[in-house]
Design a protein around this motif. Structure first.
Motif, PDB file in Angstrom:
ATOM      1  N   ALA A  13       0.900  -1.212   0.102  1.00 53.49           N
ATOM      2  CA  ALA A  13       0.081   0.037   0.035  1.00 53.49           C
ATOM      3  C   ALA A  13       0.941   1.270  -0.047  1.00 53.49           C
ATOM      4  N   VAL A  14       1.948   1.221   0.707  1.00 51.07           N
ATOM      5  CA  VAL A  14       2.879   2.371   0.746  1.00 51.07           C
ATOM      6  C   VAL A  14       3.576   2.547  -0.426  1.00 51.07           C
ATOM      7  N   ARG A  15       3.882   1.448  -1.468  1.00 49.51           N
ATOM      8  CA  ARG A  15       4.655   1.756  -2.633  1.00 49.51           C
ATOM      9  C   ARG A  15       3.486   2.287  -3.550  1.00 49.51           C
ATOM     10  N   LYS A  16       2.213   1.888  -3.708  1.00 48.35           N
ATOM     11  CA  LYS A  16       1.111   2.203  -4.347  1.00 48.35           C
ATOM     12  C   LYS A  16       0.907   3.521  -4.193  1.00 48.35           C
ATOM     13  N   ALA A  17       0.880   3.966  -2.870  1.00 46.85           N
ATOM     14  CA  ALA A  17       0.706   5.623  -2.589  1.00 46.85           C
ATOM     15  C   ALA A  17       1.833   6.405  -3.130  1.00 46.85           C
ATOM     16  N   ILE A  18       3.157   5.804  -3.065  1.00 46.12           N
ATOM     17  CA  ILE A  18       4.104   6.733  -3.445  1.00 46.12           C
ATOM     18  C   ILE A  18       4.072   6.910  -5.045  1.00 46.12           C
ATOM     19  N   ASN A  19       3.586   5.787  -5.905  1.00 50.05           N
ATOM     20  CA  ASN A  19       3.527   5.971  -7.172  1.00 50.05           C
ATOM     21  C   ASN A  19       2.326   6.973  -7.442  1.00 50.05           C
ATOM     22  N   THR A  20       1.167   6.792  -6.883  1.00 47.74           N
ATOM     23  CA  THR A  20       0.029   7.937  -7.166  1.00 47.74           C
ATOM     24  C   THR A  20       0.509   9.383  -6.651  1.00 47.74           C
ATOM     25  N   ARG A  69      12.221  -2.393 -11.885  1.00 47.75           N
ATOM     26  CA  ARG A  69      12.317  -1.104 -12.812  1.00 47.75           C
ATOM     27  C   ARG A  69      13.030  -1.805 -14.071  1.00 47.75           C
ATOM     28  N   ILE A  70      12.795  -1.236 -14.921  1.00 51.30           N
ATOM     29  CA  ILE A  70      13.242  -1.641 -16.455  1.00 51.30           C
ATOM     30  C   ILE A  70      13.220  -0.671 -17.341  1.00 51.30           C
ATOM     31  N   ASP A  71      14.436  -0.452 -17.861  1.00 52.73           N
ATOM     32  CA  ASP A  71      14.659   0.652 -18.886  1.00 52.73           C
ATOM     33  C   ASP A  71      13.814   0.076 -20.593  1.00 52.73           C
ATOM     34  N   ILE A  72      13.154   1.157 -20.898  1.00 54.95           N
ATOM     35  CA  ILE A  72      12.576   1.166 -22.184  1.00 54.95           C
ATOM     36  C   ILE A  72      13.414   1.577 -23.259  1.00 54.95           C
ATOM     37  N   GLU A  73      14.127   2.744 -23.120  1.00 51.58           N
ATOM     38  CA  GLU A  73      15.096   3.383 -24.071  1.00 51.58           C
ATOM     39  C   GLU A  73      16.010   4.249 -23.341  1.00 51.58           C
ATOM     40  N   ASP A  74      16.586   4.875 -24.021  1.00 50.98           N
ATOM     41  CA  ASP A  74      17.602   5.859 -23.272  1.00 50.98           C
ATOM     42  C   ASP A  74      17.073   6.781 -22.546  1.00 50.98           C
ATOM     43  N   GLY A  75      16.919   6.906 -21.271  1.00 53.78           N
ATOM     44  CA  GLY A  75      16.349   8.004 -20.354  1.00 53.78           C
ATOM     45  C   GLY A  75      14.723   7.753 -20.081  1.00 53.78           C
ATOM     46  N   VAL A  76      14.434   6.679 -20.532  1.00 58.50           N
ATOM     47  CA  VAL A  76      12.865   6.358 -20.186  1.00 58.50           C
ATOM     48  C   VAL A  76      12.931   4.893 -19.568  1.00 58.50           C
ATOM     49  N   PHE A  77      12.020   4.807 -18.450  1.00 58.25           N
ATOM     50  CA  PHE A  77      12.088   3.548 -17.990  1.00 58.25           C
ATOM     51  C   PHE A  77      10.802   3.612 -17.283  1.00 58.25           C
ATOM     52  N   THR A  78      10.255   2.458 -16.660  1.00 60.48           N
ATOM     53  CA  THR A  78       9.159   2.063 -15.920  1.00 60.48           C
ATOM     54  C   THR A  78       9.295   1.155 -14.687  1.00 60.48           C
ATOM     55  N   THR A  79       8.505   1.495 -13.709  1.00 62.50           N
ATOM     56  CA  THR A  79       8.601   0.532 -12.319  1.00 62.50           C
ATOM     57  C   THR A  79       7.327  -0.139 -12.368  1.00 62.50           C
ATOM     58  N   HIS A  80       7.283  -1.227 -11.621  1.00 64.69           N
ATOM     59  CA  HIS A  80       6.151  -2.038 -11.515  1.00 64.69           C
ATOM     60  C   HIS A  80       6.268  -2.430 -10.009  1.00 64.69           C
ATOM     61  N   VAL A  81       5.054  -2.194  -9.172  1.00 63.36           N
ATOM     62  CA  VAL A  81       5.010  -2.887  -7.915  1.00 63.36           C
ATOM     63  C   VAL A  81       4.102  -4.132  -7.843  1.00 63.36           C
ATOM     64  N   TRP A  82       4.852  -5.115  -7.439  1.00 64.85           N
ATOM     65  CA  TRP A  82       4.371  -6.687  -7.534  1.00 64.85           C
ATOM     66  C   TRP A  82       3.138  -6.504  -6.292  1.00 64.85           C
ATOM     67  N   PRO A  83       2.193  -7.332  -6.738  1.00 66.88           N
ATOM     68  CA  PRO A  83       1.250  -7.381  -5.603  1.00 66.88           C
ATOM     69  C   PRO A  83       1.602  -8.222  -4.656  1.00 66.88           C
ATOM     70  N   TYR A  84       1.204  -8.032  -3.254  1.00 70.73           N
ATOM     71  CA  TYR A  84       1.487  -8.702  -1.994  1.00 70.73           C
ATOM     72  C   TYR A  84       1.149 -10.320  -2.324  1.00 70.73           C
ATOM     73  N   ARG A  85       0.202 -10.419  -3.159  1.00 63.33           N
ATOM     74  CA  ARG A  85      -0.322 -11.875  -3.107  1.00 63.33           C
ATOM     75  C   ARG A  85      -0.395 -12.178  -4.530  1.00 63.33           C
TER      76      ARG A  85
END
Length: 136
Positions: A13-20, A69-85
């Motif tokens: 929940a904390v990680r999801k709140a940070i992203n929001t 986190r994964i890089d998409i291209e130079d200077g562009v990345f995305t992150t993903h919060v994995w579900p606890y379940r």
């Protein structure tokens, strides 16, 4: 199936709140909303407090990472919060988006895939559309 604890739920929940809290002010300012003021300062303070707390834990109780986190291209990345379940144990498409380009240019697109069972992200790059198929 993965077991989870109350701490796992709270950390998620904390990680999801940070992203929001990262996304909302950027989105609002891009739509012309004035994001300078005490309300947005309070949101930023809360975000910083949550980030400090989130740094204390980086894996769920079963050893899986909380976020990747994964890089998409130079200077562009995305992150993903994995579900606890983890409930989806195969690779799934998260989203597809256009690659960065100047107006009038097409550099193609990318798709981001996630696999909850292995906590891995994968990016697939797509070539630009042929000029005769592009929207004007």
């Amino acid at each position: 199936m993965f077991a989870y604890t109350t701490e796992d739920v709270l950390v998620w929940a904390v990680r999801k709140a940070i992203n929001t809290l990262d996304w909302v002010p950027d989105s609002l300012s891009g739509n012309g909303t004035d994001t300078e003021g005490p309300e947005f300062d309070a949101l930023d303070t809360a975000r910083m407090d949550l980030i400090a707390a989130a740094k204390l834990v980086d894996h769920y109780s079963d050893g899986r990472p909380i976020e990747s986190r994964i890089d998409i291209e130079d200077g562009v990345f995305t992150t993903h919060v994995w579900p606890y379940r983890a409930t989806n144990l195969g690779e799934q498409l998260l989203y597809t988006n256009r690659r960065s380009a100047d107006p009038g240019e097409d550099h193609g697109a990318y798709s981001v895939f996630a696999n909850e069972s292995t906590c891995t992200l994968r990016v697939e790059l797509h070539e630009p559309r042929p000029r005769h198929l592009r929207r004007v």
